[in-house]
Design a protein around this motif. Structure first.
Motif, PDB file in Angstrom:
ATOM      1  N   SER A  17      -1.688   3.284   1.433  1.00  0.00           N
ATOM      2  CA  SER A  17      -1.328   3.501   2.427  1.00  0.00           C
ATOM      3  C   SER A  17      -0.370   2.964   3.454  1.00  0.00           C
ATOM      4  O   SER A  17      -0.234   3.754   3.879  1.00  0.00           O
ATOM      5  CB  SER A  17      -2.708   4.759   3.070  1.00  0.00           C
ATOM      6  N   PRO A  18      -0.984   1.657   3.806  1.00  0.00           N
ATOM      7  CA  PRO A  18       0.286   1.086   5.344  1.00  0.00           C
ATOM      8  C   PRO A  18       1.227   0.287   4.374  1.00  0.00           C
ATOM      9  O   PRO A  18       1.724   0.364   5.544  1.00  0.00           O
ATOM     10  CB  PRO A  18      -0.853   0.090   5.711  1.00  0.00           C
ATOM     11  N   VAL A  19       1.551   1.081   3.635  1.00  0.00           N
ATOM     12  CA  VAL A  19       2.804   0.185   2.827  1.00  0.00           C
ATOM     13  C   VAL A  19       4.013   1.454   2.631  1.00  0.00           C
ATOM     14  O   VAL A  19       3.112   2.407   2.936  1.00  0.00           O
ATOM     15  CB  VAL A  19       2.764   0.095   1.185  1.00  0.00           C
ATOM     16  N   PRO A  20       4.716   0.979   3.219  1.00  0.00           N
ATOM     17  CA  PRO A  20       5.983   1.997   4.153  1.00  0.00           C
ATOM     18  C   PRO A  20       6.167   2.987   2.478  1.00  0.00           C
ATOM     19  O   PRO A  20       6.329   2.257   1.048  1.00  0.00           O
ATOM     20  CB  PRO A  20       7.173   1.390   4.396  1.00  0.00           C
ATOM     21  N   GLU A  40      -8.119   6.060  -6.130  1.00  0.00           N
ATOM     22  CA  GLU A  40      -8.886   6.802  -4.439  1.00  0.00           C
ATOM     23  C   GLU A  40      -8.797   5.601  -3.469  1.00  0.00           C
ATOM     24  O   GLU A  40      -7.896   5.068  -2.672  1.00  0.00           O
ATOM     25  CB  GLU A  40      -9.164   7.497  -4.415  1.00  0.00           C
ATOM     26  N   PHE A  41      -9.618   4.191  -4.333  1.00  0.00           N
ATOM     27  CA  PHE A  41      -9.629   3.797  -3.503  1.00  0.00           C
ATOM     28  C   PHE A  41      -8.585   2.360  -2.961  1.00  0.00           C
ATOM     29  O   PHE A  41      -8.156   1.814  -1.869  1.00  0.00           O
ATOM     30  CB  PHE A  41     -11.042   1.989  -3.517  1.00  0.00           C
ATOM     31  N   LEU A  42      -8.108   1.652  -4.244  1.00  0.00           N
ATOM     32  CA  LEU A  42      -6.568   1.620  -4.615  1.00  0.00           C
ATOM     33  C   LEU A  42      -5.464   2.227  -3.651  1.00  0.00           C
ATOM     34  O   LEU A  42      -4.806   1.425  -2.827  1.00  0.00           O
ATOM     35  CB  LEU A  42      -5.847   1.216  -5.935  1.00  0.00           C
ATOM     36  N   GLU A  43      -5.552   3.114  -3.819  1.00  0.00           N
ATOM     37  CA  GLU A  43      -4.537   4.686  -2.978  1.00  0.00           C
ATOM     38  C   GLU A  43      -4.911   4.188  -1.369  1.00  0.00           C
ATOM     39  O   GLU A  43      -3.658   4.211  -1.110  1.00  0.00           O
ATOM     40  CB  GLU A  43      -4.371   5.784  -3.748  1.00  0.00           C
TER      41      GLU A  43
END
Length: 142
Positions: free
Chosen positions: A73-76, A66-69
């Motif tokens: 998250s800012p990546v398109p 979840e932390f990696l996700e």
């Protein structure tokens, strides 16, 4: 029939758009082709990424996934899967080199920094600041 006026401009504009789109698509296809070429050891960059991800998949906890996700998250959305794979591969490489028993937040952050280009580090700094995580221990990696 003679082409003049707005129709001729439309044809020229559409030709430029099509050539531009084909060039952009070709650029990304060529980059993917280069990543798939085998290196001296017989494996490509993408093969190594997949190897590290599969070898360390049992070390990931749900919190770290979840932390990696959250970090990606800012990546398109169009590029998010590719970015996640590349970052997870670098994290897996670090985990195997350090022979850790589980993936920690520290390894996730270090792997993210090492796997991403410098221009993307400002997004990471912002995400870490939002999560109240100090970037001080990682300044040498930025």
């Amino acid at each position: 029939m003679q082409l003049d006026g707005w129709f001729m401009l439309f044809i020229v504009f559409w030709t430029i758009v099509m050539v531009g789109l084909m060039a952009i698509g070709g650029f990304f296809m060529f980059r993917k082709f280069l990543k798939k070429l085998p290196k001296q050891d017989g494996r490509s960059d993408m093969d190594w990424e997949e190897y590290y991800v599969t070898e360390t998949s049992h070390l990931w906890s749900e919190d770290q996934k979840e932390f990696l996700e959250d970090l990606v998250s800012p990546v398109p959305e169009l590029f998010r899967d590719v970015a996640r794979q590349k970052i997870a591969g670098k994290i897996g490489e670090l985990a195997l080199k350090e022979k850790v028993s589980k993936i920690t937040q520290d390894i996730v952050i270090r792997g993210y920094i090492l796997a991403t280009p410098k221009r993307d580090h400002k997004f990471l700094r912002q995400k870490l600041a939002d999560s109240n995580i100090s970037t001080e221990p990682y300044e040498h990696l930025f």
